[in-house]
Design a protein around this motif. Structure first.
Motif, short mmCIF file in Angstrom:
data_model
loop_
_atom_site.label_atom_id
_atom_site.label_comp_id
_atom_site.label_asym_id
_atom_site.label_seq_id
_atom_site.Cartn_x
_atom_site.Cartn_y
_atom_site.Cartn_z
N TRP A 54 0.80 -1.22 0.00
CA TRP A 54 0.00 0.00 0.00
C TRP A 54 0.84 1.28 0.00
N GLY A 159 -1.70 0.81 13.71
CA GLY A 159 -0.27 0.57 13.77
C GLY A 159 0.08 -0.41 14.88
N GLU A 241 -10.42 5.46 10.48
CA GLU A 241 -9.82 5.32 9.16
C GLU A 241 -10.93 5.74 8.20
N ASP A 275 -7.04 8.77 10.55
CA ASP A 275 -5.88 7.96 10.19
C ASP A 275 -5.94 7.74 8.68
N LYS A 309 1.97 5.87 4.61
CA LYS A 309 2.31 4.92 3.54
C LYS A 309 2.69 5.57 2.20
C1 LIG Z 1 -0.40 0.59 7.76
C2 LIG Z 1 -1.27 1.39 8.63
C3 LIG Z 1 -0.80 1.93 9.83
C4 LIG Z 1 0.58 1.65 10.34
O1 LIG Z 1 1.56 2.17 9.50
P1 LIG Z 1 3.06 1.60 9.57
O2 LIG Z 1 3.78 2.43 8.59
O3 LIG Z 1 2.98 0.16 9.18
O4 LIG Z 1 3.51 1.78 10.96
C5 LIG Z 1 -1.65 2.71 10.57
N1 LIG Z 1 -2.90 2.96 10.17
C6 LIG Z 1 -3.39 2.47 9.02
C7 LIG Z 1 -4.79 2.81 8.61
C8 LIG Z 1 -2.59 1.66 8.22
O5 LIG Z 1 -3.09 1.14 7.09
#
Ligand SMILES: *Cc1c(COP(=O)(O)O)cnc(C)c1O
Length: 481
Positions: A54, A159, A241, A275, A309
């Protein structure tokens, strides 16, 4: 076995991986890439159907991103943000706060406060840790709460660090660590396919035409806020999210849920933490209107936003927590008052990461970039149509350029596969044999192609998924609907 594969098996401990299974087979060792294509050390070719978990946006080795990185390398790779500013991070902070700004409502009024302050860190987890510490202090200092309380959604994933895990509600990942965590409240998330209030008959494609929704899930959110308030322990921050819960299994929210939930949070004076680690940077934004964030697609303005990401287009680990002036001001005071935000990392505001992130934003905001995303979104919509006819497919969820395909044992009853059947893993292994790489979440196959994916490459990705799902249907004794 390839000598590098042997080294891996001997020494590397992989994330989120049952290592007993991993050690049974020769792993794919990826060595180079271009655009959406990856090559392993044996010269075999694959399509990167989940954008390297992702993160990737414009494809690998994009000339402009490579160039931005080289240009920065000729100056300096890293200097500390503890005590010093730097050029690319200052520009990046300004650009991020501009692109993430709230939208104007009809009449010209902003729909919320500007996210004018940017705190840099390294990945999604650290961006969320910063957000939740800021929200905690805001609750204590601005709202006068002794113990600020957090609310997050059933199935939420923020996370893997302890604070982020405390906000998370995926028991499979999180239960083991419960003694280490702080307490957070949880509320029902919209998950239309498995909604207890949804009494639609599961017929082919009917998953898309549910009984007229009464927004019971929104009532649940309101009820949690109201009862916490009544008990004298109000919720002071609500993390979501937006548009799609990723790690929960690509659970898309029906349009309209987020504004309603945000309104409730605002009514109860709680901060909204978005998030956007997976959804941001164009992944689940509004491609047609050129908006990069899921919140903007739903016309919601959060108080805190985590971006990670896609921030550097999949090049380097870098993240940002965006905050309003009001939250920033909570940390102002005399030096000896210790109101400082005592938080940060060695590589905060890394110059290489910031330089490539800036160029990434330029690409995203260019007319060509917008058009590319709008096209890809439409093509994905066409491709998923053909999957509905498969017996094994229960639900298909798309938010922008992210898709989850939920595989079920019986589409009539929505009966899921048992965990030990590992259907998601088996389908993805079949796909890898057909030259397409992705990673499942339980029985949900994730399709998240890089934005540069061509029409033909996309077709290849979805053909591999279709054939692999069919292959598995047969081995499970299922057939076409
Ligand atoms: C991947 C993800 C995280 C964590 O990110 P990392 O870079 O793996 O620490 C947090 N929140 C969401 C919605 C994610 O998809």
């Amino acid at each position: 076995m390839h000598p590098v594969a042997r080294l891996d098996l001997k020494h590397v401990w992989h994330p989120f991986t049952q290592m007993r299974d991993w050690l049974k087979r020769e792993p794919i060792v990826l060595e180079r890439a271009k655009g959406a294509v990856l090559w392993d050390v044996r010269g075999r070719q694959y399509l990167d159907a989940n954008s390297s978990i992702w993160t990737n946006l414009h494809g690998h080795r994009h000339p402009r991103l490579d160039q931005a990185l080289h240009r920065q390398l000729r100056k300096v790779a890293h200097t500390s943000a503890l005590g010093f500013a730097n050029v690319p991070a200052s520009h990046l902070a300004a650009s991020l706060s501009r692109t993430a700004n709230p939208l104007r409502r009809p009449g010209g009024r902003l729909s919320g406060s500007k996210l004018s302050k940017v705190f840099f860190s390294d990945d999604g987890s650290t961006a969320m840790e910063a957000a939740l510490k800021m929200a905690h202090e805001h609750g204590r200092r601005a709202l006068g709460l002794k113990r600020p309380r957090f609310l997050s959604l059933q199935g939420s994933y923020h996370g893997d660090t302890i604070g982020a895990v405390s906000l998370g509600h995926i028991d499979l990942f999180h239960a083991a660590y419960s003694p280490l965590l702080f307490r957070s409240e949880k509320v029902m998330a919209p998950y239309c396919y498995r909604c207890p209030f949804n009494r639609a008959r599961p017929e082919r494609g009917d998953a898309r035409t549910y009984r007229k929704c009464q927004w019971e899930c929104v009532d649940k959110v309101e009820a949690v806020f109201a009862s916490a308030q009544k008990a004298g322990q109000p919720i002071s921050a609500f993390s979501v999210e937006p548009r799609m819960q990723g790690a929960a299994g690509m659970i898309a929210q029906p349009s309209g849920w987020l504004p309603k939930a945000a309104e409730i949070a605002r009514h109860f004076k709680a901060l909204l933490i978005a998030d956007e680690v997976m959804t941001g940077m164009g992944r689940c934004g509004d491609a047609a209107r050129g908006k990069l964030f899921a919140c903007q697609a739903e016309r919601v303005s959060p108080d805190l936003m985590a971006i990670a990401k896609g921030l550097t287009g999949g090049y380097l680990p870098m993240a940002a927590t965006l905050a309003t002036q009001e939250i920033f001001d909570v940390f102002l005071g005399e030096y000896e008052e210790f109101r400082t935000f005592f938080h940060g990392h060695s590589f905060t505001a890394n110059q290489l990461g910031a330089a490539v992130a800036l160029e990434n934003l330029n690409l995203l905001e260019s007319p060509a970039g917008r058009k590319q995303r709008a096209n890809l979104e439409g093509w994905i919509r066409q491709e998923v149509e053909e999957l509905w006819s498969l017996e094994i497919v229960g639900d298909i969820r798309q938010a922008g350029l992210a898709v989850g395909v939920e595989l079920v044992r019986d589409w009539r009853t929505r009966k899921p596969f048992a965990l030990r059947e590992k259907v998601g893993i088996r389908v993805c292994e079949e796909m890898a044999r057909r030259g397409v790489l992705t990673r499942p979440i339980g029985s949900v196959v994730v399709m998240m192609p890089p934005f540069c994916t061509t029409r033909d490459q996309l077709r290849t990705m979805f053909t591999a998924l279709r054939e692999s799902a069919l292959h598995l249907s047969r081995s499970c004794g299922l057939t076409l609907k």
